[in-house]
Structures are given as structure tokens and as C-alpha cells.
Design a protein around this motif. Structure first.
Motif, PDB file in Angstrom:
ATOM      1  N   ASP A 159      62.217  98.396  54.485  1.00 20.43           N
ATOM      2  CA  ASP A 159      62.038  99.405  53.447  1.00 20.43           C
ATOM      3  C   ASP A 159      62.056  98.715  52.086  1.00 20.43           C
ATOM      4  N   CYS A 160      60.909  98.559  51.469  1.00 18.03           N
ATOM      5  CA  CYS A 160      60.853  97.810  50.202  1.00 18.03           C
ATOM      6  C   CYS A 160      61.441  98.643  49.063  1.00 18.03           C
ATOM      7  N   PRO A 161      62.513  98.149  48.448  1.00 19.58           N
ATOM      8  CA  PRO A 161      63.138  98.919  47.369  1.00 19.58           C
ATOM      9  C   PRO A 161      62.317  98.901  46.084  1.00 19.58           C
ATOM     10  N   HIS A 162      61.324  98.023  45.992  1.00 17.18           N
ATOM     11  CA  HIS A 162      60.561  97.898  44.755  1.00 17.18           C
ATOM     12  C   HIS A 162      59.385  98.867  44.709  1.00 17.18           C
ATOM     13  N   CYS A 163      58.689  99.015  45.825  1.00 17.92           N
ATOM     14  CA  CYS A 163      57.509  99.890  45.817  1.00 17.92           C
ATOM     15  C   CYS A 163      57.693 101.093  46.740  1.00 17.92           C
ATOM     16  N   GLY A 164      58.797 101.117  47.499  1.00 18.36           N
ATOM     17  CA  GLY A 164      59.062 102.262  48.371  1.00 18.36           C
ATOM     18  C   GLY A 164      58.238 102.270  49.646  1.00 18.36           C
ATOM     19  N   TRP A 198      59.564  89.054  48.509  1.00 21.46           N
ATOM     20  CA  TRP A 198      58.815  89.486  47.334  1.00 21.46           C
ATOM     21  C   TRP A 198      57.948  90.662  47.699  1.00 21.46           C
ATOM     22  N   CYS A 199      57.969  91.671  46.874  1.00 23.65           N
ATOM     23  CA  CYS A 199      57.122  92.842  47.091  1.00 23.65           C
ATOM     24  C   CYS A 199      55.672  92.478  46.780  1.00 23.65           C
ATOM     25  N   PRO A 200      54.747  92.774  47.708  1.00 24.35           N
ATOM     26  CA  PRO A 200      53.337  92.431  47.437  1.00 24.35           C
ATOM     27  C   PRO A 200      52.779  93.121  46.196  1.00 24.35           C
ATOM     28  N   ALA A 201      53.429  94.198  45.777  1.00 25.71           N
ATOM     29  CA  ALA A 201      52.948  94.881  44.567  1.00 25.71           C
ATOM     30  C   ALA A 201      53.148  94.019  43.322  1.00 25.71           C
TER      31      ALA A 201
END
Ligand code: ZN
Length: 235
Positions: free
Chosen positions: A169-174, A186-189
Motif C-alpha cells: 500500500d503506497c503511502p505516497h500515491c495511495g 520509491w513511489c513510481p509517481a
């Protein structure tokens, strides 16, 4: 005697197995977009119809091939060809739709990296086995869940190797994405930012387990408890 799974209907699709339908329920619960069998291919002369295209038309699109058992060599070869031919990462995933590991958020940095004297070695079908090499202690009770195949020349030459690929569950992009060991990483966003900029924005991305967020646990629960109408084959 030939045996095959009964088709399962869900959301207007006829899934080839109940297991595939459960993963569709799981992704729906997380708001993860998917297409079921969107396109067949001929890979090295063999017809191949991959199960799911997940996050289609986004920066994190991937193929998700669902297997009920440990995949055979031919299945891995097809998935490798799929990733190479379409330019999209492919997973061959055989874990059950259940949380893949316990809560590991208590691990310290050194435990996470941890090396010790005992030594274990990886075997693809069974996970860690005793022998001299050095996975950290926390990994030894875990089991591999999938093979991952990436596009590109370097990946094409890499040997098949299973790993701990968990929904995370990515906390950066949801977004719920499949990541190694449930690490946010690292979030791909934010791929457009360089290392320093990302460090400043998010801090070090390891260790940061995100495979047991409340909504992931709820999605696993929804997947395992889903009831489907009986499939039928043409009757
Ligand atoms: Zn993200």
C-alpha cells in the motif's frame, strides 16, 4: 483423467478459476483497475493469453498471471516473452489471496539487513534452505510468492528467480502495487525526482513495510470470503 477448474462468474467476467476471481475481488476492494484477458499473444510460436493487465495505461502497469501451484518452466518462459514483447513487467503469482507475511514493522534497520553466521540458501520451489549464504533472519520463515519478469535487454538475460513479491500500500500515491518484500521503496509517481530530492521529501525508503495496511487486510478478507455463483460450461 483430465481435471480442470470450473469457470467462475464475477462482474460479468467468466474467470477460468475461482482463484482468479478472488484476486479480481481483491483488486476491486483496493480500487485497482484491471482488465481480464485483454489480449492474446503468440510467444515464441506458442499462443498465450495472460490473465490480468493491472493498472492498464499507467506508469505502473503490469501483467498478472495467476497460478494455483508453483509454475512450470514453460509458463515462466511465456511470461518472460510477454514482458519482453509488450514492454510491460509480468508477474507469475502463485501465493494464496492471503496476507503473505506477518507484521514486520518492528524490525530495526540492522535486523532488516541482518547477516549472521548460520547461512541459508534460496531454492525456488521451497524458499530458504540451510546452506552458506546470508539472508536476514526475518526472511527465513517466508515463502516466495511470484516470479517477476521485466522488459529490456538486461532483464532478458537474467536467470529465473522467484521472490517475495507482495501487494503493498503506497503511502505516497495511495496505490496498491506489487513490491519486493512489501517495501514502499520509491513511489513510481515520483520517479522524475532525483535521489536527493526524494530523500528530502520522503526520507529513506527502507525498511518500510506496507503489506498489512488496514485496507490491504480488508481486501484479503474480502477475497477469501467472497461467494460466487456456480460457473457452468455452456450448459
Ligand atoms: Zn506510490
Amino acid at each position: 483423467m483430465a481435471i480442470q477448474p470450473i469457470e467462475t462468474r464475477y462482474k460479468g467476467h467468466r474467470f477460468r478459476s475461482r482463484l482468479e476471481a478472488r484476486w479480481a475481488v481483491f483488486m476491486d476492494h483496493l480500487g485497482v483497475p484491471w482488465q481480464y484477458e485483454p489480449q492474446g499473444y503468440v510467444v515464441d510460436g506458442q499462443p498465450y493469453l495472460p490473465d490480468f493487465l493491472v493498472w492498464p495505461d499507467t506508469d505502473c502497469a503490469f501483467w498478472l498471471e495467476i497460478k494455483g501451484t508453483f509454475p512450470g518452466k514453460d509458463e515462466l518462459t511465456k511470461a518472460r516473452g510477454l514482458a519482453q514483447g509488450t514492454g510491460i513487467t509480468a508477474y507469475v503469482y502463485w501465493a494464496k489471496p492471503e496476507p503473505p507475511a506477518p507484521d514486520l514493522s518492528h524490525l530495526t534497520d540492522s535486523e532488516y539487513c541482518g547477516f549472521d553466521e548460520d547461512g541459508y540458501v534460496w531454492t525456488d520451489d521451497a524458499g530458504w534452505r540451510e546452506y552458506p549464504t546470508l539472508p536476514p533472519a526475518w526472511q527465513r520463515d517466508l515463502w516466495p510468492t511470484a516470479f517477476r519478469f521485466d522488459p529490456g535487454e538486461r532483464a532478458a538475460k537474467r536467470k529465473d528467480k522467484s521472490g517475495f513479491w507482495w501487494w503493498t500500500d503506497c503511502p505516497h500515491c495511495g496505490r496498491a502495487l506489487i513490491k519486493s518484500q512489501g517495501q514502499v521503496g520509491w513511489c513510481p509517481a515520483y520517479d522524475h525526482l532525483d535521489w536527493d530530492a526524494r530523500m528530502e521529501k520522503f526520507g529513506s525508503p527502507y525498511p518500510s513495510f506496507a503489506h498489512r495496511s488496514p485496507r490491504l487486510l480488508a481486501a484479503y478478507q474480502a477475497a477469501t470470503s467472497a461467494r460466487f455463483e456456480h460457473g457452468e460450461s455452456g450448459a
